[in-house]
Design an enzyme around this catalytic site. Structure first.
Site, mmCIF file in Angstrom:
data_model
loop_
_atom_site.group_PDB
_atom_site.id
_atom_site.type_symbol
_atom_site.label_atom_id
_atom_site.label_comp_id
_atom_site.label_asym_id
_atom_site.label_seq_id
_atom_site.Cartn_x
_atom_site.Cartn_y
_atom_site.Cartn_z
ATOM 1 N N HIS A 87 0.947 -8.433 7.055
ATOM 2 C CA HIS A 87 2.322 -7.495 7.100
ATOM 3 C C HIS A 87 3.256 -8.222 7.696
ATOM 4 C CE1 HIS A 87 5.028 -4.320 7.253
ATOM 5 N NE2 HIS A 87 5.385 -4.769 8.236
ATOM 6 N N TYR A 97 4.621 2.629 8.371
ATOM 7 C CA TYR A 97 4.572 2.823 6.788
ATOM 8 C C TYR A 97 5.207 4.022 6.341
ATOM 9 C CZ TYR A 97 1.408 -1.423 6.571
ATOM 10 O OH TYR A 97 0.894 -2.616 6.699
HETATM 11 P P1 IDP Z 1 4.267 -5.307 1.668
HETATM 12 O O1 IDP Z 1 3.168 -5.428 2.501
HETATM 13 O O2 IDP Z 1 4.110 -6.538 0.590
HETATM 14 O O3 IDP Z 1 5.591 -5.234 2.235
HETATM 15 P P2 IDP Z 1 4.463 -2.595 0.368
HETATM 16 O O4 IDP Z 1 4.838 -2.297 -0.867
HETATM 17 O O5 IDP Z 1 5.401 -2.373 1.704
HETATM 18 O O6 IDP Z 1 3.990 -4.026 0.472
HETATM 19 O O7 IDP Z 1 2.983 -1.857 0.723
HETATM 20 C C1 IDP Z 1 2.680 -1.668 2.049
HETATM 21 C C2 IDP Z 1 1.326 -2.012 1.983
HETATM 22 O O8 IDP Z 1 0.476 -0.781 1.542
HETATM 23 C C3 IDP Z 1 0.403 -3.320 1.065
HETATM 24 O O9 IDP Z 1 0.598 -4.526 1.849
HETATM 25 C C4 IDP Z 1 -0.791 -2.879 0.585
HETATM 26 O O10 IDP Z 1 -1.708 -3.182 1.943
HETATM 27 C C5 IDP Z 1 -0.643 -1.372 0.622
HETATM 28 N N1 IDP Z 1 -0.565 -1.064 -0.910
HETATM 29 C C6 IDP Z 1 0.585 -1.029 -1.535
HETATM 30 N N2 IDP Z 1 0.597 -0.649 -2.838
HETATM 31 C C7 IDP Z 1 -0.522 -0.431 -2.937
HETATM 32 C C8 IDP Z 1 -1.274 -0.293 -3.892
HETATM 33 O O11 IDP Z 1 -0.931 0.034 -5.203
HETATM 34 N N3 IDP Z 1 -2.828 0.190 -3.760
HETATM 35 C C9 IDP Z 1 -3.257 0.062 -2.560
HETATM 36 N N4 IDP Z 1 -2.565 -0.477 -1.657
HETATM 37 C C10 IDP Z 1 -1.230 -0.497 -1.693
HETATM 38 MG MG MG Z 2 6.427 -3.465 3.062
#
Ligand code: IDP
Ligand code: MG
Length: 152
Positions: free
Chosen positions: A115, A49
């Site tokens: 994920h 991440y």
């Molecule tokens: P994705 O999993 O759909 O690719 P990303 O934006 O890459 O989404 O974010 C990775 C992970 O981080 C998300 O799946 C979620 O678990 C967590 N996450 C993302 N945005 C937030 C937030 O605003 N609050 C809490 N957790 C978040």
């Molecule tokens: Mg992502």
């Protein structure tokens, strides 16, 4: 054929959803080339991440992902990366349509079950973080001739 990295997060593992998730990928026509259950180290979570390291939610994300085992998978298929993203649905499950994994199985962003890599670059990088070449199988699924119009 294209490969993507998919991971059932600890909420999904602890809720007993690994089989449900794998079944959806198998039935869609993906071929499983690698899988493992693992308690991820904080170092590996940071690598996976890395684009989120400076975000306000990162500490809670890292705490959540290291709170239990994750089920790590590599799936192969034509357009695997984009197709997997469409199958999992948007990050916030409340915006995810029924029929998607998050739309059927999750209620909030911080507990969104799964994920999947979002680009060719991240798929290559994430597969390398979690799997060695020896852990990835090269074979044709029994259904391949029925699921794909031609083989490559
Ligand atoms: P994705 O999993 O759909 O690719 P990303 O934006 O890459 O989404 O974010 C990775 C992970 O981080 C998300 O799946 C979620 O678990 C967590 N996450 C993302 N945005 C937030 C937030 O605003 N609050 C809490 N957790 C978040
Ligand atoms: Mg992502």
């Amino acid at each position: 054929m294209e490969r993507t990295f998919v991971m059932v997060k600890p909420d999904g593992v602890m809720r007993g959803l690994v089989g449900e998730v794998m079944s959806r990928f198998e039935r869609r026509g993906f071929i499983l080339v690698g899988a493992r259950l693992e308690m991820l180290s904080r170092e590996k979570v940071r690598e996976q991440y890395r684009e989120h390291l400076s975000k306000p939610f990162y500490p809670s994300l890292e705490g959540f992902i290291t709170s239990g085992p994750c089920f790590l998978m590599v799936w192969e298929g034509r357009n695997a990366i984009e197709t997997a993203r469409r199958m999992i649905g948007p990050t916030n499950p409340r915006e995810a349509a029924p029929g998607t994994i998050r739309g059927d199985l999750a209620m909030e962003t911080g507990r969104n079950v799964i994920h999947a890599s979002d680009s060719q670059e991240s798929a290559t990088r994430e597969i390398r973080i979690h799997f060695s070449d020896e852990e990835l199988a090269e074979y044709r699924g029994a259904d391949t001739p029925f699921m794909y119009e031609w083989s490559d």
